[in-house]
Design a protein around this motif. Sequence first.
Motif, PDB file in Angstrom:
ATOM      1  N   TYR A 118     -91.301 -74.989   9.284  1.00 12.02           N
ATOM      2  CA  TYR A 118     -91.172 -73.750   8.506  1.00 12.02           C
ATOM      3  C   TYR A 118     -91.689 -72.526   9.245  1.00 12.02           C
ATOM      4  CZ  TYR A 118     -96.012 -73.811   6.603  1.00 12.02           C
ATOM      5  OH  TYR A 118     -97.372 -73.801   6.438  1.00 12.02           O
ATOM      6  N   TYR A 120     -91.172 -72.046  12.586  1.00  9.97           N
ATOM      7  CA  TYR A 120     -90.272 -71.742  13.687  1.00  9.97           C
ATOM      8  C   TYR A 120     -88.794 -71.678  13.302  1.00  9.97           C
ATOM      9  CZ  TYR A 120     -94.178 -72.461  16.878  1.00  9.97           C
ATOM     10  OH  TYR A 120     -95.369 -72.354  17.535  1.00  9.97           O
ATOM     11  N   TYR A 121     -88.467 -72.164  12.107  1.00 14.04           N
ATOM     12  CA  TYR A 121     -87.060 -72.241  11.723  1.00 14.04           C
ATOM     13  C   TYR A 121     -86.856 -71.677  10.323  1.00 14.04           C
ATOM     14  CZ  TYR A 121     -86.986 -75.447  15.661  1.00 14.04           C
ATOM     15  OH  TYR A 121     -87.126 -75.995  16.911  1.00 14.04           O
ATOM     16  N   ASN A 122     -85.651 -71.225  10.067  1.00 16.59           N
ATOM     17  CA  ASN A 122     -85.274 -70.757   8.739  1.00 16.59           C
ATOM     18  C   ASN A 122     -84.677 -71.948   7.992  1.00 16.59           C
ATOM     19  OD1 ASN A 122     -84.621 -69.269   6.523  1.00 16.59           O
ATOM     20  ND2 ASN A 122     -82.867 -68.255   7.454  1.00 16.59           N
ATOM     21  N   ILE A 123     -85.464 -72.541   7.118  1.00 15.90           N
ATOM     22  CA  ILE A 123     -85.077 -73.764   6.422  1.00 15.90           C
ATOM     23  C   ILE A 123     -84.439 -73.407   5.086  1.00 15.90           C
ATOM     24  CG2 ILE A 123     -85.919 -75.985   5.546  1.00 15.90           C
ATOM     25  CD1 ILE A 123     -86.237 -75.444   8.617  1.00 15.90           C
ATOM     26  N   SER A 124     -83.327 -74.048   4.794  1.00 16.89           N
ATOM     27  CA  SER A 124     -82.628 -73.771   3.541  1.00 16.89           C
ATOM     28  C   SER A 124     -83.418 -74.323   2.357  1.00 16.89           C
ATOM     29  CB  SER A 124     -81.235 -74.412   3.548  1.00 16.89           C
ATOM     30  OG  SER A 124     -81.358 -75.826   3.461  1.00 16.89           O
ATOM     31  N   LYS A 125     -83.136 -73.769   1.191  1.00 18.54           N
ATOM     32  CA  LYS A 125     -83.765 -74.243  -0.035  1.00 18.54           C
ATOM     33  C   LYS A 125     -83.400 -75.702  -0.285  1.00 18.54           C
ATOM     34  CE  LYS A 125     -84.305 -73.277  -4.916  1.00 18.54           C
ATOM     35  NZ  LYS A 125     -84.076 -72.367  -6.009  1.00 18.54           N
ATOM     36  N   THR A 128     -85.475 -77.875   1.970  1.00 14.52           N
ATOM     37  CA  THR A 128     -86.848 -77.867   1.470  1.00 14.52           C
ATOM     38  C   THR A 128     -86.982 -78.807   0.271  1.00 14.52           C
ATOM     39  OG1 THR A 128     -87.143 -75.609   2.237  1.00 14.52           O
ATOM     40  CG2 THR A 128     -88.722 -76.409   0.614  1.00 14.52           C
TER      41      THR A 128
END
Length: 161
Positions: A118, A120-125, A128
């Motif tokens: 979280y 270093y990356y753009n994590i989708s909902k 998650t």
Amino acid sequence: MSYMTIRQIRHEMCLNKLRELGCQVVSIQGVMFYVKYTLDELKIEYMYHINPDNTYYLERIKPYVVSAGIMESEDKVVNAIIIDIEQFKNAKHSKNFKAFIEVDTELSKAVRAFEDLYLYYNISKEDTELIKKEINNVMKLLREVKDRSNRVFFKKDPESF
């Protein structure tokens, strides 16, 4: 001539309790303390420091990292370390002890990997939620294993169940 405050005297008495137990205690500038204990070949190590509000933050750093949290007094820090060492002495008798340490180490690595994920990356909902679901499954499994296992340590109640 320097005088020790009552708090410093009390803290020194607590450090002596740890030394009597067999711990090595290293003071780092009088506000951070490194505590080492060896149980057979197992190294158990702690770090704690005095916060600006005169509370203490304690964490175990070996054999794996876990925060014990903020404590109000030196006595609580020392008692937490003493209980923790007693728990390891007790757990060491288990034929599964090495596997336990390996699993806990892997869990610690998973926590670090999640943090890296979280940060270093753009994590989708959706991803998650998927991770959260798997963590809930692991927690459910841990409760199930606890429920079918015999309790062996009674000086302190578990904090997470």
